[in-house]
Design an enzyme around this catalytic site. Structure first.
Site, short mmCIF file in Angstrom:
data_model
loop_
_atom_site.label_atom_id
_atom_site.label_comp_id
_atom_site.label_asym_id
_atom_site.label_seq_id
_atom_site.Cartn_x
_atom_site.Cartn_y
_atom_site.Cartn_z
N ASP A 212 7.99 40.91 -30.87
CA ASP A 212 6.97 41.81 -31.38
C ASP A 212 7.27 43.27 -31.03
O ASP A 212 7.48 43.61 -29.87
CB ASP A 212 5.60 41.43 -30.80
CG ASP A 212 5.11 40.11 -31.33
OD1 ASP A 212 4.98 39.98 -32.56
OD2 ASP A 212 4.87 39.19 -30.51
N ASP B 88 13.54 40.77 -27.53
CA ASP B 88 12.10 40.58 -27.63
C ASP B 88 11.77 40.46 -29.12
O ASP B 88 12.62 40.77 -29.97
CB ASP B 88 11.45 41.83 -27.02
CG ASP B 88 9.97 41.89 -27.29
OD1 ASP B 88 9.27 40.91 -26.99
OD2 ASP B 88 9.51 42.93 -27.82
#
Ligand code: C5P
Ligand code: MG
Length: 314
Positions: free
Chosen positions: A65, A63
């Site tokens: 953020d 991922d």
């Protein structure tokens, strides 16, 4: 049997104990107070399997953020790729305040432990859709995105040079699967000088008109909880990676757990989850789902140490 001689068992037990604790010595970072593991033995077994297979069998699916970027710095929240734009000079004050209102309404829903994913999804679709509509109204120019990133407080996690550098040096593919803004996150990585050729990004990308002005968003919307669908609907993203059966998965949301579902023939998967916010409420759920949970850990020390162990001498 009579010949059950205890002293034979003692060394055997010791050898087993030392073997079991191998990664404790090889990877002391796993003893950091921020690390929680549901099953240490299983984690060690997976890491040992990955070490044996070497970097040629490994891929990293992450991922972006709040996983590759810091959640906070000096007690202040760091921005997500959306927030970089929301708070930039490219957006009117009125729009910034509308986007902040959306964040304060929907973010608590995103991380609410008492709601199921099914209950959250319609709210997430609504959040992303409303935010993207607002951004499109702002006539943002493509050539101003880099400036917005430079002027933001976004920071990759401590240890990012080692992380990106070691993946590049060992030709390990890094697939970034983000519900953020692809154009912005690429700028963040470039701004930090680590956008190496082994990186591929799957995210929400902007569409620009002939004048370089944002006019819409491309393709299917990716939000926190439909990454699995994205992974399954985009086999091309994974095609070249099918010969790499070992996966190091990094995330910070429960929605990130399914990012590797598009990879077939997985042999070993190690899921590392950053637990940044609402720690007490979410600890059990994270420990139950991620193999390693990193509590309020702003560094890439643990992933780096595991990568170092896997690639050691190879
Ligand atoms: O890269 P990642 O998948 O983590 O990006 C999504 C994050 O961006 C979400 O966790 C959400 O909190 C945040 N977000 C935001 N503003 C929006 C939509 C999502 O900050 N408009
Ligand atoms: Mg995230």
């Amino acid at each position: 049997m009579i010949f059950h001689i205890p002293w034979i068992y003692v060394p055997v037990r010791n050898v087993l104990a030392i073997w079991h604790q191998l990664t404790k010595y090889e990877i002391p970072e796993l003893t950091k107070p921020s690390v929680i593991m549901r099953d240490r033995g299983r984690v060690e077994e997976i890491i040992r399997n990955m070490h044996r297979a070497g970097p040629g069998a490994l891929q990293v699916i992450s991922d972006f953020d709040m996983t590759l970027t810091r959640f906070a710095f000096n007690g202040k929240r760091c921005p997500t790729s959306h927030n970089i734009l929301d708070n930039s000079s490219l957006i009117s004050e009125e729009c910034t305040s509308k986007l902040a209102n959306l964040l304060s309404h929907y973010y608590p829903i995103e991380i609410d432990n008492s709601l199921s994913v099914e209950e959250k999804v319609p709210h997430m679709v609504e959040w992303w859709t409303r935010a993207h509509d607002l951004l499109v109204q702002q006539r943002i120019k493509k050539d101003q995105l880099a400036k917005a990133v430079r002027e933001s407080d976004a920071m990759l996690r401590d240890g990012y040079e080692v992380f990106f550098g070691s993946l590049k040096d060992h030709s390990i593919p890094l697939l970034i699967f983000s519900a953020g803004l692809g154009d912005i996150l690429e700028e963040v990585i470039k701004h930090n000088g680590v956008f190496h050729p082994n990186i591929r990004v799957f995210s929400n990308y902007m569409e620009f008109d002939e004048n370089g002005v944002l006019c819409s968003f491309k393709g299917q919307l990716i939000h926190t909880f439909n990454k699995r669908e994205g992974a399954l609907l985009n086999p091309d993203q994974f095609e070249q990676l099918q010969d790499r059966p070992n996966i190091l998965l990094l995330g910070d949301s429960m929605g990130d757990l399914t990012m590797a579902d598009g990879v077939q023939n997985v042999q070993n998967i190690l899921r590392i989850g950053y637990l940044n916010d609402k720690v007490e409420e979410r600890r059990d759920a994270y420990v139950g789902s991620y193999d390693i949970v990193l509590v309020k850990d702003e560094t890439l020390d643990v992933p780096n140490a595991i990568l170092n162990y896997i690639t050691e001498g190879k």
